[in-house]
Design a protein around this motif. Structure first.
Motif, short mmCIF file in Angstrom:
data_model
loop_
_atom_site.label_atom_id
_atom_site.label_comp_id
_atom_site.label_asym_id
_atom_site.label_seq_id
_atom_site.Cartn_x
_atom_site.Cartn_y
_atom_site.Cartn_z
N HIS A 1 9.74 73.85 27.52
CA HIS A 1 11.05 74.34 27.97
C HIS A 1 11.44 73.60 29.24
CE1 HIS A 1 14.46 76.98 28.51
NE2 HIS A 1 14.07 77.21 29.75
N ARG A 2 12.55 72.89 29.19
CA ARG A 2 13.03 72.16 30.35
C ARG A 2 14.17 72.93 30.99
NH1 ARG A 2 13.27 65.91 27.96
NH2 ARG A 2 11.14 65.89 27.12
N ASP A 3 14.10 73.08 32.29
CA ASP A 3 15.10 73.85 33.03
C ASP A 3 15.16 73.28 34.44
OD1 ASP A 3 16.84 75.65 34.10
OD2 ASP A 3 15.70 77.43 33.57
N SER A 4 16.30 72.73 34.82
CA SER A 4 16.42 72.15 36.16
C SER A 4 17.81 72.38 36.72
CB SER A 4 16.12 70.65 36.13
OG SER A 4 17.07 69.96 35.35
N ILE A 5 17.89 72.37 38.04
CA ILE A 5 19.12 72.69 38.77
C ILE A 5 19.39 71.60 39.79
CG2 ILE A 5 20.28 74.39 40.23
CD1 ILE A 5 18.29 76.45 39.13
N GLY A 6 20.64 71.25 39.97
CA GLY A 6 20.98 70.23 40.96
C GLY A 6 22.42 70.31 41.38
N GLU A 7 22.74 69.56 42.45
CA GLU A 7 24.11 69.55 42.98
C GLU A 7 24.46 68.14 43.44
OE1 GLU A 7 22.93 71.00 47.50
OE2 GLU A 7 24.25 72.23 46.27
N THR A 8 25.76 67.87 43.50
CA THR A 8 26.27 66.57 43.89
C THR A 8 27.51 66.73 44.76
OG1 THR A 8 25.46 65.48 41.88
CG2 THR A 8 27.23 64.37 43.06
N TYR A 9 27.60 65.93 45.82
CA TYR A 9 28.80 65.84 46.65
C TYR A 9 29.46 64.49 46.39
CZ TYR A 9 27.33 69.86 49.50
OH TYR A 9 26.98 71.10 49.93
N LEU A 10 30.79 64.48 46.35
CA LEU A 10 31.52 63.25 46.08
C LEU A 10 32.74 63.14 46.99
CD1 LEU A 10 30.95 64.89 43.11
CD2 LEU A 10 31.25 62.57 42.30
N SER A 11 33.32 61.95 47.02
CA SER A 11 34.58 61.73 47.71
C SER A 11 35.46 60.86 46.83
CB SER A 11 34.36 61.04 49.06
OG SER A 11 33.85 59.73 48.87
N CYS A 12 36.78 60.94 47.04
CA CYS A 12 37.71 60.11 46.28
C CYS A 12 39.07 60.15 46.95
CB CYS A 12 37.80 60.56 44.82
SG CYS A 12 38.59 62.18 44.59
N VAL A 13 40.00 59.39 46.39
CA VAL A 13 41.38 59.37 46.87
C VAL A 13 42.28 59.74 45.71
CG1 VAL A 13 43.23 58.00 47.87
CG2 VAL A 13 40.86 57.60 48.57
N ARG A 14 43.20 60.67 45.95
CA ARG A 14 44.12 61.14 44.89
C ARG A 14 45.50 61.30 45.50
NH1 ARG A 14 45.01 66.72 42.80
NH2 ARG A 14 45.70 66.60 40.63
N ASN A 15 46.46 60.57 44.96
CA ASN A 15 47.84 60.63 45.46
C ASN A 15 47.92 60.39 46.96
OD1 ASN A 15 48.73 61.28 42.85
ND2 ASN A 15 48.45 63.47 43.21
N GLY A 16 47.10 59.46 47.43
CA GLY A 16 47.11 59.12 48.85
C GLY A 16 46.41 60.11 49.75
N ILE A 17 45.71 61.10 49.17
CA ILE A 17 45.02 62.14 49.94
C ILE A 17 43.52 61.96 49.79
CG2 ILE A 17 44.69 64.63 50.24
CD1 ILE A 17 47.45 65.03 49.00
N LEU A 18 42.79 62.09 50.91
CA LEU A 18 41.34 62.05 50.85
C LEU A 18 40.83 63.36 50.26
CD1 LEU A 18 40.52 60.47 54.34
CD2 LEU A 18 40.39 59.36 52.11
N TYR A 19 40.01 63.26 49.23
CA TYR A 19 39.48 64.44 48.55
C TYR A 19 37.96 64.48 48.66
CZ TYR A 19 43.59 66.31 46.13
OH TYR A 19 44.77 66.92 45.83
N VAL A 20 37.43 65.70 48.55
CA VAL A 20 35.99 65.89 48.43
C VAL A 20 35.73 66.67 47.15
CG1 VAL A 20 35.43 65.79 50.88
CG2 VAL A 20 36.13 67.96 49.88
N GLY A 21 34.60 66.41 46.53
CA GLY A 21 34.22 67.11 45.32
C GLY A 21 32.81 67.65 45.44
#
Length: 321
Positions: free
Chosen positions: A157-177
């Motif tokens: 049984h495989r079971d794992s948890i994780g998270e990711t932070y990202l950045s990008c640009v959308r319509n000239g606005i700095l975004y975080v994900g």
């Protein structure tokens, strides 16, 4: 169903709390399988997405009235993923191909850990939302919840948890994900060789919001996760199991979102809090690779590679969360 960030050195607004009482209850429009609180005035789409009798997948997306903040609960692809085994390769199957064993629709996609899958889901979501220059700023595995039944011989049984932070640009606005995922599945062995395996993810969360509004988006997502309730009659019909089991599957996601919401603003800005023991005052310092920081009487802060402050400077201490 399973329920290093370097973006900017500029000061951003403090995270906002989720608006108290400003919610309405959304009920799954397809089968009445669950209810969940959603912010008043936000666009809401989704519901139970059923691939087969044994594959009901919850999926929900909410978008703020100004269109700037988006929260997605669940995997938009909403399907079971099948491991590409040696025998399948010998029959000509390849990654990304549709597969229907025993009448169950699956997509051949070898196992991704929660950490890997959170990155995949978030990157895909941000690109589909018209984000450019999508960059993963950090990712990590998270501790698995304790407990669970032991697998029988020949089954893993495989079971794992994780998270990711990202950045990008959308319509000239700095975004975080931000993305959270828990992936799980069962793998069957013959000796040391995997002869069959399938996995899925129904507890993923993806956030997209302008830089500086991360705390607000986290608070919204946290409230939504805490409010989600499965319909008892539906759950009994579908799984012949207690509703409490379904709620427990979302506990890890809820806990993680709540924790991250407390430190989101600092994380996306790449700063940490330090205290000058001489004055007791707290300061934010950039996460630039320094091992320690020191401050002089004029308030200037310098980074140190060692633990010895130069004359006229006081060695700072990391603030307690």
């Amino acid at each position: 169903m399973r329920s290093s960030c370097v973006l900017s050195a500029l000061l951003l607004a403090s995270p906002l709390a989720a608006p108290a009482g400003d919610w309405t209850q959304f009920r799954d429009p397809t089968e009445g399988a669950f209810t969940i609180d959603v912010p008043n005035g936000w666009q809401v789409v989704g519901g139970l997405k059923r691939r087969s009798v044994n594959q009901p997948h919850p999926l929900l997306g909410v978008v703020s009235p100004d269109g700037l903040t988006k929260i997605v609960l669940g995997d938009p692809s909403a399907i079971a993923y099948s491991e590409l085994t040696d025998s399948m390769q010998g029959l000509g199957f390849r990654e990304g191909q549709s597969y229907t064993p025993h009448g169950e629709p699956e997509l051949i996609n070898s196992y991704h850990t929660g950490e890997q899958w959170s990155q995949t889901l978030a990157t895909r979501e941000l690109q589909q939302d018209g984000c450019s220059n999508v960059q993963v700023t950090s990712h990590r595995a998270l501790p698995k919840p304790p407990g669970g039944l032991a697998s029988p011989p020949g089954v893993e049984h495989r079971d794992s948890i994780g998270e990711t932070y990202l950045s990008c640009v959308r319509n000239g606005i700095l975004y975080v994900g931000y993305a959270f995922s828990e992936t799980s599945g069962d793998y069957y062995y013959q000796g040391s060789q995997v002869i069959a395996g399938a996995w899925g993810d129904d507890t993923s969360v993806v956030l997209l919001t302008p830089q500086g509004m991360g705390g607000f988006a986290m608070a919204i997502a946290n409230h939504m996760l805490q409010s989600m309730r499965w319909d008892g009659a539906w759950w009994q019909r579908q799984f012949h199991a207690a509703v409490a089991q379904a709620d427990a599957l979302y506990a890890q996601a809820t806990h993680t979102i709540a924790q991250q919401g407390q430190s989101w603003d600092q994380t996306v800005r790449g700063v940490e809090s330090y205290v000058n023991p001489a004055t007791g005052k707290k300061w934010e310092v950039p996460m630039t690779g320094a091992n320690n920081f020191a401050q002089d009487g004029a308030g200037h802060i310098i980074g140190l590679t060692g633990s010895q402050a130069p004359p006229g400077f006081t060695l700072m201490k990391k603030a307690t969360p």
